[in-house]
Design a protein around this motif. Structure first.
Motif, PDB file in Angstrom:
ATOM      1  N   SER A  27      46.448  43.863  44.484  1.00 14.55           N
ATOM      2  CA  SER A  27      46.852  43.460  43.132  1.00 14.55           C
ATOM      3  C   SER A  27      46.779  44.624  42.151  1.00 14.55           C
ATOM      4  O   SER A  27      47.247  44.523  41.027  1.00 14.55           O
TER       5      SER A  27
ATOM      6  N   GLN B 159      43.887  45.813  41.149  1.00 16.42           N
ATOM      7  CA  GLN B 159      42.551  45.795  40.563  1.00 16.42           C
ATOM      8  C   GLN B 159      41.575  46.569  41.451  1.00 16.42           C
ATOM      9  O   GLN B 159      41.734  46.633  42.664  1.00 16.42           O
TER      10      GLN B 159
ATOM     11  N   TYR C  80      48.361  33.480  31.966  1.00 17.87           N
ATOM     12  CA  TYR C  80      47.704  32.670  32.996  1.00 17.87           C
ATOM     13  C   TYR C  80      47.873  31.179  32.720  1.00 17.87           C
ATOM     14  O   TYR C  80      47.362  30.358  33.486  1.00 17.87           O
TER      15      TYR C  80
ATOM     16  N   THR D 211      46.721  37.610  43.262  1.00 25.03           N
ATOM     17  CA  THR D 211      47.123  38.695  42.367  1.00 25.03           C
ATOM     18  C   THR D 211      45.961  39.083  41.467  1.00 25.03           C
ATOM     19  O   THR D 211      46.082  39.967  40.645  1.00 25.03           O
ATOM     20  N   ASN D 212      44.845  38.402  41.601  1.00 25.38           N
ATOM     21  CA  ASN D 212      43.694  38.687  40.754  1.00 25.38           C
ATOM     22  C   ASN D 212      42.451  38.456  41.590  1.00 25.38           C
ATOM     23  O   ASN D 212      42.362  37.455  42.301  1.00 25.38           O
TER      24      ASN D 212
ATOM     25  N   ASP E 233      36.098  39.143  30.243  1.00 23.10           N
ATOM     26  CA  ASP E 233      37.441  38.848  30.730  1.00 23.10           C
ATOM     27  C   ASP E 233      38.501  39.519  29.862  1.00 23.10           C
ATOM     28  O   ASP E 233      38.355  39.617  28.636  1.00 23.10           O
ATOM     29  N   ASN E 234      39.552  39.965  30.515  1.00 24.60           N
ATOM     30  CA  ASN E 234      40.789  40.349  29.834  1.00 24.60           C
ATOM     31  C   ASN E 234      40.651  41.391  28.726  1.00 24.60           C
ATOM     32  O   ASN E 234      41.252  41.240  27.651  1.00 24.60           O
TER      33      ASN E 234
ATOM     34  N   TYR F  67      46.331  45.371  33.403  1.00 25.18           N
ATOM     35  CA  TYR F  67      46.630  44.336  34.389  1.00 25.18           C
ATOM     36  C   TYR F  67      48.135  44.245  34.529  1.00 25.18           C
ATOM     37  O   TYR F  67      48.858  44.254  33.530  1.00 25.18           O
TER      38      TYR F  67
ATOM     39  N   ASP G  52      51.363  42.287  37.020  1.00 23.96           N
ATOM     40  CA  ASP G  52      51.892  41.570  38.178  1.00 23.96           C
ATOM     41  C   ASP G  52      53.398  41.473  37.989  1.00 23.96           C
ATOM     42  O   ASP G  52      53.973  42.204  37.165  1.00 23.96           O
TER      43      ASP G  52
ATOM     44  N   SER H 219      39.488  46.246  35.991  1.00 22.96           N
ATOM     45  CA  SER H 219      40.725  46.570  35.278  1.00 22.96           C
ATOM     46  C   SER H 219      40.630  47.851  34.457  1.00 22.96           C
ATOM     47  O   SER H 219      41.599  48.247  33.822  1.00 22.96           O
TER      48      SER H 219
END
Lengths: 362, 362
Positions: free
Chosen positions: A43, A45, B164, B177-178, B191-192, B248, B250, B279
């Motif tokens: 991915s 990551q 998401y 993918t994560n 997160d993020n 990040y 995808d 990340s």
């Protein structure tokens, strides 16, 4: 093919390319950047826990080939780096394109037709790129149906719902709980600095505008902020260092956040402007500091309102604008309560916009 | 009744109260604070344009009565301030309550029963107050229905929709993918950080958890940050001053933001933690700076993972936790792919939570 030199302590790899570029890479950075499947998930990551890289990580050897530089670390791990990728790391990453502007931007407005942008593709990419670079963009020739504004936001991102709803109506109402919902003129301001986080994008869509007045104004806060930094560094410093509280409350809402008018990042670059005299709580300061604050605030406020900085235009029914709400201030001239003026607005965030722009630019 | 003294230049009003409190107020601040209907809309928003206050604003007179201090400005404007309100301005506003914690918080977890909190009222107020003060809270005994997590967010605020979705499922999937969607353990992280703005709240709800392992971990990043500031100020400074990029991507998303691991406000207080080794893009630095960065990063990462700081627990089906995602890091131990582990998560923002808390506390 690059030349490789490892320092005697194994801590640094120096690379030199035939075109003269040179770069020095620390062993910990190389270890952290290893692209092998053990260190990097498909991915993209990182699987390697960067924190677990040993303090004494060092290079045992480095060998350059035509396409790759192969490295062995003293703990036995092997990494192979693409030569082209390493070469790109020599230059600092290009900063996000940003063009500061003043009232003369009226000569080259970033405007697209609604039907082109909603067809996605190149017009949408161009429009989003302008918003990213200038902090605003205009759409013209769109429908006047309620709800259009959130449909535009969904072309590139996600609506930020708030206590005002997914979208809000801007028109004169009786017993308004917010000055936006009166016919009063509003000086250039950013929206909702009392929110945490501040909405980073705002969209406003015009459904009707037969009332006299009610022209829209936009000002590039970063442009004016940089002008203040040059012309009056002490005032700039005061506005960057004095936290003030912004507040909004009504029957079922009570919002408050503390921010500086000029928000800087760790490199003292402007990160955000928070300017809204309607919701700012006067900061309690000792008299000397208060004098300095109000002087700086007035200076900045006057610069924001000066004709050389203010772009003025009038949204016609079906038109829409979007602003980066932490950079570009918006306002309006007063309008008569005779006739109609009805806008709908919504908030959204920059990350969605930039993601869509990046994907459209692939 | 207060005593009033205006300085000869009319710029400052000194007030003294019988109980010994004293305060000095600058004329511009008093003018800016005028509560009269000409200056203040019934909604509480300011009508007076603070920027229009003249540079030389001064006081012509000030008279104290039992309930009010009446002021006349040299431009003729008159203002009447509530005596009690002026007295409150003498002390700086109370900071938002914040209690730092470590692993011992396990003895007094901020946990409420789902049914109590969804009934709103005092249990909800208590729960939100704990989240505001500690940066996290737990709910127990809730349903295991999909969608519960967004219903909890809507008890106090608004879901932040992202690429998401409004909510996302956390369980092992093929071709993830994560990394969140694998059985791998995840160290404490926020997160993020690649999002702009970062989501300020995250909720995770457990629908099933029969798999072995998969315990949840929480760490108070502000507690650990302050420990680093005391024990290794140079490392603290490096993490507060070195911008790193988080990324990040995808098939239809490409997110990137630049942040420091430790984000400070204009008073050098911790404003946010951004820590996510999955990340983070390794920062390109000259070797000496890279050595200092990786050393500081490891030191901070090890502190974050140390047993004295990490709260560990296991969400049972129907349980939920919420974290302030810019303060409290979360993680999980690895879990076996036999058995089931299914969580649903969503993001929301602090402003809604604090507004609801303030309204419930009225």
């Amino acid at each position: 093919m690059a030349t490789t030199t490892v320092t005697p302590d194994g801590r640094t790899l120096a690379l030199g390319w035939p075109d003269g570029r040179e770069g020095r890479f620390h062993a910990a950075w190389l270890r952290d950047s290893c692209p092998c499947p053990e260190c990097r998930h498909p991915s993209g990551q990182r699987l390697l826990d960067s924190v677990a890289i040993p303090d004494d990580v060092a290079l045992a050897s480095a060998t350059a080939g035509n396409r790759a530089v192969d490295v062995v670390f003293t703990d036995g791990h092997e990494a192979s780096f693409d030569d082209g990728w390493l070469g790109e790391q020599v230059a600092p990453p290009a900063p996000r394109p940003r063009r500061l502007w003043d009232a003369e931007i009226a000569q080259e407005l970033p405007v697209e037709r609604y039907e082109d942008v909603t067809a996605a593709g190149e017009a949408l990419r161009r429009w989003l790129a302008a918003v990213d670079e200038l902090g605003f963009g205009l759409l013209t020739g769109g429908p006047t149906e309620p709800g259009t504004v959130t449909r535009v936001a969904e072309l590139f991102g996600y609506v930020r719902e708030t206590n005002y709803g997914r979208l809000f109506d801007v028109r004169s109402v009786i017993d308004a709980t917010n000055l936006a919902y009166t016919g009063l003129g509003l000086g250039p301001h950013t929206d909702n600095p009392y929110r945490d986080p501040t909405p980073t994008l705002q969209l406003l869509h015009c459904l009707s505008s037969s009332a006299g007045g009610g022209e829209n104004t936009l000002v590039d806060g970063f442009r004016v902020g940089e002008e203040l930094r040059s012309s009056d560094p002490a005032a700039f410093e005061v506005l960057a260092r004095t936290p003030i509280r912004f507040r909004y409350s009504d029957g079922d809402t009570e919002l408050e956040a503390e921010r500086t008018v000029l928000e800087l990042n760790e490199r003292d670059e402007l990160r955000a402007i928070h300017f809204n005299t309607r919701s700012a709580v006067p900061p309690r300061l000792e008299p000397e500091a208060a004098a300095a604050f109000y002087s700086a605030y007035r200076t900045f406020g006057r610069l924001l309102g000066s004709a050389e900085h203010v772009l003025q235009f009038k949204l016609e029914p079906g038109d829409l604008f979007i602003v980066d709400n932490e950079r570009v201030l918006h306002g309006r001239t007063g309008y008569s309560e005779a006739g109609e003026r009805h806008l709908q607005g919504c908030y959204a965030d920059r990350d969605g916009l930039r993601s869509r722009l990046a994907v459209l630019s692939r």
